[in-house]
Design a protein around this motif. Structure first.
Motif, PDB file in Angstrom:
ATOM      1  N   ARG A 197      -5.231   0.113   7.027  1.00 53.41           N
ATOM      2  CA  ARG A 197      -4.313  -0.290   5.961  1.00 53.41           C
ATOM      3  C   ARG A 197      -4.116  -1.792   6.037  1.00 53.41           C
ATOM      4  N   LEU A 198      -4.312  -2.477   4.906  1.00 53.64           N
ATOM      5  CA  LEU A 198      -4.050  -3.905   4.800  1.00 53.64           C
ATOM      6  C   LEU A 198      -2.870  -4.106   3.861  1.00 53.64           C
ATOM      7  N   ILE A 199      -1.771  -4.599   4.411  1.00 48.98           N
ATOM      8  CA  ILE A 199      -0.583  -4.909   3.620  1.00 48.98           C
ATOM      9  C   ILE A 199      -0.635  -6.401   3.323  1.00 48.98           C
ATOM     10  N   VAL A 200      -0.612  -6.775   2.041  1.00 47.47           N
ATOM     11  CA  VAL A 200      -0.782  -8.179   1.660  1.00 47.47           C
ATOM     12  C   VAL A 200       0.468  -8.685   0.957  1.00 47.47           C
ATOM     13  N   ASN A 201       0.686 -10.000   1.042  1.00 45.68           N
ATOM     14  CA  ASN A 201       1.947 -10.562   0.569  1.00 45.68           C
ATOM     15  C   ASN A 201       1.962 -10.932  -0.907  1.00 45.68           C
ATOM     16  N   VAL A 207      -2.366  -2.656   0.004  1.00 41.42           N
ATOM     17  CA  VAL A 207      -1.079  -2.465  -0.660  1.00 41.42           C
ATOM     18  C   VAL A 207      -0.358  -3.806  -0.686  1.00 41.42           C
ATOM     19  N   VAL A 208       0.170  -4.195  -1.843  1.00 45.11           N
ATOM     20  CA  VAL A 208       0.936  -5.445  -1.959  1.00 45.11           C
ATOM     21  C   VAL A 208       2.399  -5.161  -1.631  1.00 45.11           C
ATOM     22  N   PHE A 218       7.461  -1.436   2.725  1.00 46.89           N
ATOM     23  CA  PHE A 218       6.648  -1.571   3.934  1.00 46.89           C
ATOM     24  C   PHE A 218       6.418  -0.211   4.580  1.00 46.89           C
ATOM     25  N   LEU A 219       7.479   0.573   4.720  1.00 47.83           N
ATOM     26  CA  LEU A 219       7.341   1.898   5.318  1.00 47.83           C
ATOM     27  C   LEU A 219       6.529   2.830   4.423  1.00 47.83           C
ATOM     28  N   ASP A 220       6.684   2.685   3.112  1.00 48.35           N
ATOM     29  CA  ASP A 220       5.860   3.476   2.194  1.00 48.35           C
ATOM     30  C   ASP A 220       4.375   3.142   2.365  1.00 48.35           C
ATOM     31  N   ALA A 221       4.086   1.878   2.654  1.00 47.62           N
ATOM     32  CA  ALA A 221       2.694   1.453   2.788  1.00 47.62           C
ATOM     33  C   ALA A 221       2.010   2.079   3.994  1.00 47.62           C
ATOM     34  N   ALA A 245      -2.700  -0.780  11.024  1.00 46.12           N
ATOM     35  CA  ALA A 245      -2.261  -1.511   9.830  1.00 46.12           C
ATOM     36  C   ALA A 245      -2.146  -2.990  10.176  1.00 46.12           C
ATOM     37  N   CYS A 246      -2.424  -3.843   9.195  1.00 50.27           N
ATOM     38  CA  CYS A 246      -2.352  -5.290   9.411  1.00 50.27           C
ATOM     39  C   CYS A 246      -1.750  -5.950   8.187  1.00 50.27           C
TER      40      CYS A 246
END
Length: 384
Positions: free
Chosen positions: A130-134, A153-154, A369-372, A102-103
């Protein structure tokens, strides 16, 4: 977890990654590879490998090696990168241990235009699981750069909600400390980069504000970044030149870096937070964390709607958004905000701003965040 943006370095990305580490710690034992001094934030049961910050290239090479060795020893369930800069190190560590990666992407991670970055780092970002974006804006940039939409995921950054009963004491303390008295007070806070737009703001907007309210003061808090992905020295010099050219010497104060307590006092003391962000090729405001911090103190923001700022400012609630480059409209909204700050309606605007900020508390960030990364846990648990 691997990141260059962690304490003891300071800034919004460092604060976010510190909270990401703490959120991961609620569910996992964590092995961390971070900058020199990062061991100071690590729990006793966790492992830390530090990398010096003498140069970016040396950091990246050393980080790649230490992350790989740490992963081979630790055998992680997930590898997490705190930004696109460490995505190649995270990807190598993940693939070598068959762990999903994840990143977290911050906007500039996608648009940075250095040829080597686009050749090496963007492909690594695209291959993360997984890409977590702000922000929604950063999500759009990632999709345009070739990241599959289903991997994105935002998760907005979080904020600490200060004790609002301390407001009056903080206002008096900060204004007395610097001799600002009761002058109308605009605040600009954050790292001093070209995209923050302060030099053009001083040239094109501040003189008109001062013409209407001659006692107005612009207080600038922050310093030029020395370890950023994209930074150019000389921004303070440009701001000082703009001050002289606009003849605003008695209306602008550069305070430099301050500690967290003084920054909180500044938010409480100001009448309006200004965020005249510019749109620049190869650079972008991914979210606008300072606007959320201002709202948490009951301080409205007047900003250009550039990058991800539209996710951080609720127009008409926590502040006002103006189309980029429209300095006349920006000035008009600043003057209206200053008028409201001195009117009987001020308390309702303070409550509205605080209500907006409450949606971004760190507990909310932790859970989202943990859900992502939860689907990655399920993938990690599947037999190969």
């Amino acid at each position: 977890m691997v990141s260059r943006n962690l304490p003891p370095l300071t800034g919004g990305m460092e604060r976010l990654n510190h909270h990401a580490y703490q959120a991961l710690g609620k569910r996992f034992k964590v092995a961390l590879c971070g900058p020199a001094g990062a061991n100071s934030i690590v729990r006793e049961e966790d492992t830390c490998r530090e990398v010096g910050l003498s140069s970016l290239s040396r950091f990246l090479v050393t980080c790649q090696w230490k992350t790989f060795r740490l992963a081979r020893r630790f055998r992680p369930a997930i590898v997490y990168s705190g930004s696109g800069l460490t995505a190649p190190a995270a990807l190598l560590a993940g693939r070598s241990t068959r762990a999903p990666v994840a990143c977290f992407l911050h906007g500039l991670d996608i648009v940075a235009d250095h040829p080597a970055y686009r050749l090496v780092f963007l492909p690594a970002i695209r291959r993360c699981d997984r890409l977590i974006v702000n922000s929604r804006h950063t999500a759009g940039l990632a999709i345009a750069a070739g990241v599959p939409e289903e991997r994105i995921v935002v998760v907005h950054p979080g904020v600490d909600l200060p004790n609002f009963s301390l407001r009056e004491g903080a206002r008096a303390r900060f204004r007395d400390q610097f001799g600002f008295g009761s002058r109308p007070f605009l605040l600009a806070a954050g790292r001093l980069t070209e995209r923050k737009g302060l030099a053009p703001f001083i040239r094109h907007a501040l003189p008109e504000v001062v013409r209407h309210l001659p006692e107005t003061l612009l207080v600038i808090i922050g310093e030029e970044p020395s370890h950023g992905l994209k930074h150019r020295q000389g921004i303070i010099t440009e701001i000082q030149t703009a001050i002289r050219e606009a003849k605003m010497q008695s209306h602008v104060v550069l305070l430099g870096a301050v500690d967290d307590e003084q920054l909180s006092d500044a938010y409480f003391s100001a009448d309006v937070h200004v965020f005249p962000v510019l749109e620049r090729p190869g650079d972008v405001e991914g979210f606008g964390m300072v606007a959320i911090e201002a709202a948490a103190h009951g301080l409205p923001t007047v900003a250009f709607k550039a990058g991800g700022v539209g996710d951080a400012v609720a127009h008409g609630q926590s502040g006002w958004l103006v189309e980029p480059g429209q300095y006349d409209e920006l000035t008009h909204n600043i003057l209206n905000a200053l008028d409201r700050a001195n009117s009987h309606t001020e308390q309702s605007h303070v409550r509205d701003a605080r209500a907006h900020a409450e949606r971004f508390c760190w507990n909310t960030f932790d859970s989202r965040f943990l859900d992502a990364i939860e689907p990655l846990l399920q993938r990690s648990a599947c037999p190969s």
